[in-house]
Motif scaffolding. Structure first.
Motif: not given
Length: 210
Positions: A91-118
């Protein structure tokens, strides 16, 4: 007199489109949870565990003192690392943007997990799995994007090289043209091959008309 604005560099507008970036993040996040749902369902069936959304959005079962906790941690590394690396390359195919997308995905997962488990995750195994998943996604994603960027592009049956390759090819072509030209001048009075390599030719002196 108004000052003329400098034209934007190539690719600058496409890199700074908020809607495009938000769409890519949404698609990657949806793929992240879709792959996690499939992997967790398969793991629950194989390991004989009851399946629930806690396996996807919870953090209590990802523990370091049980075998199932280690298994779930490896599943998260497989999902967020390998699966997301492939999705980012596609989807991205840009090496310099890979860290931003990868870290953003896991950060959003941290937020969703915290909201789900409170509650913020407190198991160290969950954090190790997320950091390991992020590292695998970044490393494999950058390697895949760089490999994809270095591949030659074919258009209309011809090969389009990069800037360096094209310049080198033009330089070699120019040098060979000059050599061929000089050889043509030297061999003009003798025998040689035509420019198309079709066969030998011989220069014949023409008689001047009276």
């Amino acid at each position: 007199m108004p000052r003329r604005r400098r034209p934007p560099r190539a690719g600058a507008l496409s890199e700074l489109q908020p809607f495009k970036i938000a769409t890519q993040i949404s698609i990657l996040q949806a793929l992240f949870y879709a792959a996690a749902l499939v992997l967790m369902l398969f793991t629950a069936l194989v390991a004989g565990m009851p399946f629930s959304l806690d396996l996807v959005f919870g953090w209590e079962r990802v523990r370091g003192d049980t075998t199932r906790g280690w298994l779930l941690g490896l599943v998260w590394i497989l999902d967020g690392g390998l699966c997301m690396a492939v999705a980012i390359v596609v989807l991205v195919a840009r090496s310099k943007l890979v860290p931003d997308f990868a870290i953003t995905i896991h950060f959003l997962h941290l937020i969703f997990t915290s909201l789900y488990s409170r509650a913020i995750p407190r198991n160290y195994m969950w954090w190790i799995a997320m950091f390991g998943s992020s590292a695998v996604a970044v490393s494999l994603g950058m390697w895949g994007c760089q490999y994809r960027e270095l591949q030659p592009v074919f258009f209309g049956g011809g090969r389009i090289l990069g800037s360096r390759g094209a310049a080198a090819e033009r330089g070699e072509g120019g040098a060979s043209t000059e050599e061929n030209g000089s050889e043509g001048i030297v061999r003009g009075s003798g025998r040689g091959r035509g420019p198309d390599g079709a066969g030998a030719y011989e220069m014949v002196k023409m008689k001047q008309g009276s």
